[in-house]
Design a protein around this motif. Sequence first.
Motif, PDB file in Angstrom:
ATOM      1  N   THR A   1      -6.242   7.027   1.902  1.00 36.74           N
ATOM      2  CA  THR A   1      -7.145   7.386   0.812  1.00 36.74           C
ATOM      3  C   THR A   1      -7.841   6.125   0.307  1.00 36.74           C
ATOM      4  O   THR A   1      -7.173   5.179  -0.111  1.00 36.74           O
TER       5      THR A   1
ATOM      6  N   ILE B   1     -10.083   4.369  -2.429  1.00 34.05           N
ATOM      7  CA  ILE B   1     -10.477   4.523  -3.832  1.00 34.05           C
ATOM      8  C   ILE B   1     -11.304   3.300  -4.217  1.00 34.05           C
ATOM      9  O   ILE B   1     -10.818   2.165  -4.157  1.00 34.05           O
TER      10      ILE B   1
ATOM     11  N   VAL C   1     -12.136   8.312  -5.775  1.00 33.39           N
ATOM     12  CA  VAL C   1     -11.736   8.611  -4.399  1.00 33.39           C
ATOM     13  C   VAL C   1     -12.996   8.850  -3.574  1.00 33.39           C
ATOM     14  O   VAL C   1     -13.764   9.774  -3.849  1.00 33.39           O
ATOM     15  N   CYS C   2     -13.198   8.012  -2.557  1.00 33.83           N
ATOM     16  CA  CYS C   2     -14.426   8.082  -1.756  1.00 33.83           C
ATOM     17  C   CYS C   2     -14.192   8.618  -0.354  1.00 33.83           C
ATOM     18  O   CYS C   2     -15.143   9.014   0.316  1.00 33.83           O
ATOM     19  N   ASP C   3     -12.942   8.630   0.116  1.00 33.65           N
ATOM     20  CA  ASP C   3     -12.708   9.088   1.476  1.00 33.65           C
ATOM     21  C   ASP C   3     -11.217   9.325   1.718  1.00 33.65           C
ATOM     22  O   ASP C   3     -10.366   8.636   1.143  1.00 33.65           O
ATOM     23  N   ASN C   4     -10.919  10.314   2.572  1.00 35.87           N
ATOM     24  CA  ASN C   4      -9.570  10.554   3.083  1.00 35.87           C
ATOM     25  C   ASN C   4      -9.646  10.632   4.602  1.00 35.87           C
ATOM     26  O   ASN C   4     -10.413  11.435   5.142  1.00 35.87           O
TER      27      ASN C   4
ATOM     28  N   THR D   1     -19.975   7.206   2.972  1.00 40.87           N
ATOM     29  CA  THR D   1     -19.626   8.557   2.549  1.00 40.87           C
ATOM     30  C   THR D   1     -20.695   9.503   3.077  1.00 40.87           C
ATOM     31  O   THR D   1     -21.878   9.148   3.140  1.00 40.87           O
TER      32      THR D   1
ATOM     33  N   THR E   1      -9.131   0.123  -3.359  1.00 43.58           N
ATOM     34  CA  THR E   1      -7.722   0.414  -3.096  1.00 43.58           C
ATOM     35  C   THR E   1      -7.580   1.333  -1.890  1.00 43.58           C
ATOM     36  O   THR E   1      -8.309   2.320  -1.755  1.00 43.58           O
TER      37      THR E   1
ATOM     38  N   GLU F   1      -4.682   3.617  -0.230  1.00 41.16           N
ATOM     39  CA  GLU F   1      -3.352   4.214  -0.314  1.00 41.16           C
ATOM     40  C   GLU F   1      -3.034   4.885   1.013  1.00 41.16           C
ATOM     41  O   GLU F   1      -3.828   5.675   1.525  1.00 41.16           O
TER      42      GLU F   1
ATOM     43  N   THR G   1       0.416   0.656  -0.499  1.00 41.31           N
ATOM     44  CA  THR G   1      -0.827   0.501  -1.257  1.00 41.31           C
ATOM     45  C   THR G   1      -1.352  -0.924  -1.088  1.00 41.31           C
ATOM     46  O   THR G   1      -0.613  -1.896  -1.279  1.00 41.31           O
TER      47      THR G   1
ATOM     48  N   THR H   1      -4.537  -3.307  -2.466  1.00 40.61           N
ATOM     49  CA  THR H   1      -5.603  -3.360  -3.463  1.00 40.61           C
ATOM     50  C   THR H   1      -6.382  -4.666  -3.337  1.00 40.61           C
ATOM     51  O   THR H   1      -5.795  -5.756  -3.347  1.00 40.61           O
TER      52      THR H   1
END
Length: 279
Positions: free
Chosen positions: A61, A63, A68-71, A92, A129, A131, A199, A201
């Motif tokens: 993920t 961020i 949240v910009c993408d999964n 995106t 970030t 994740e 995570t 960052t």
Amino acid sequence: MNMLRIGDYSAWVSVEGKGREVYGVERTSDNSLTCWIASEVGKKFAVNWYNTRREIALQGTVIIDGMVCDNHIMLDAPHYPDKPNGVGVSYTRTSDYTRRDFMFSKINITDDDAYLDTIDLAMNIGTITLELWRLHVTSVKTQVLEHKYGGPVLEGQIVHERSKKAGAHHVKFGKEYASAPPTMDLVQGYNMDQLPYLTFTFKYRPMEILMANGIVPRSAMHLVPLQNLQTAREIRQLEERLRQLRSGGNKPNSSPRIKVEPGRHHRDLPQVIDLTHLD
């Protein structure tokens, strides 16, 4: 060093295919790392991660500035040995046939008190970030991606000069351009944990600010273009004005105005491909 690494997992932010140098790396927990990178106005970038062995399926993920910009999914090697070990996300999708790239941009600073409410809203600006979530995969289906409309959009920001983000950058989506919908592995499944497995960052600021705050040593001054040195002086003057404002100093009488600030730097890394997407 131009990446963060925990065990078999590594992550980095690349600009023009080169990894940004990371500074002030800190391990905030057993499964979390944070660092600083230098941002540069107008430069597009990608968020990348690599898994040496791919023992488990992971949902990544992305961020950016709290949004949240993408999964994306990285499938595991035991079940999907032919899938890639690396993923890179640099844009995106805005429709079935268009997309917009991630790009560092100037934050517009104003002394108009109508923007005082942006002081708190600006707290998430300046962070990228990644994740990684352990994923239990229930099905994988290869098909042409069908875009889902109504997602969040990163556009130009205006914040009040009392914000701690004064002099910093933010991320916005670049100009929209045509791109045919890709054929992708659409994955269905569910996260196995309540918290991210890992995570990473990346806190970003102009190189001049990283130096002013002691995050990057002054010996690295050669990394800053000469044309940016005047900007560095202007940033220090702005920081001094902010200190006066926060300590109760009087604000000069003037009409509201917008100020803008810039920054810079880079390095080499392996390329990764972007093939999977979470349904």
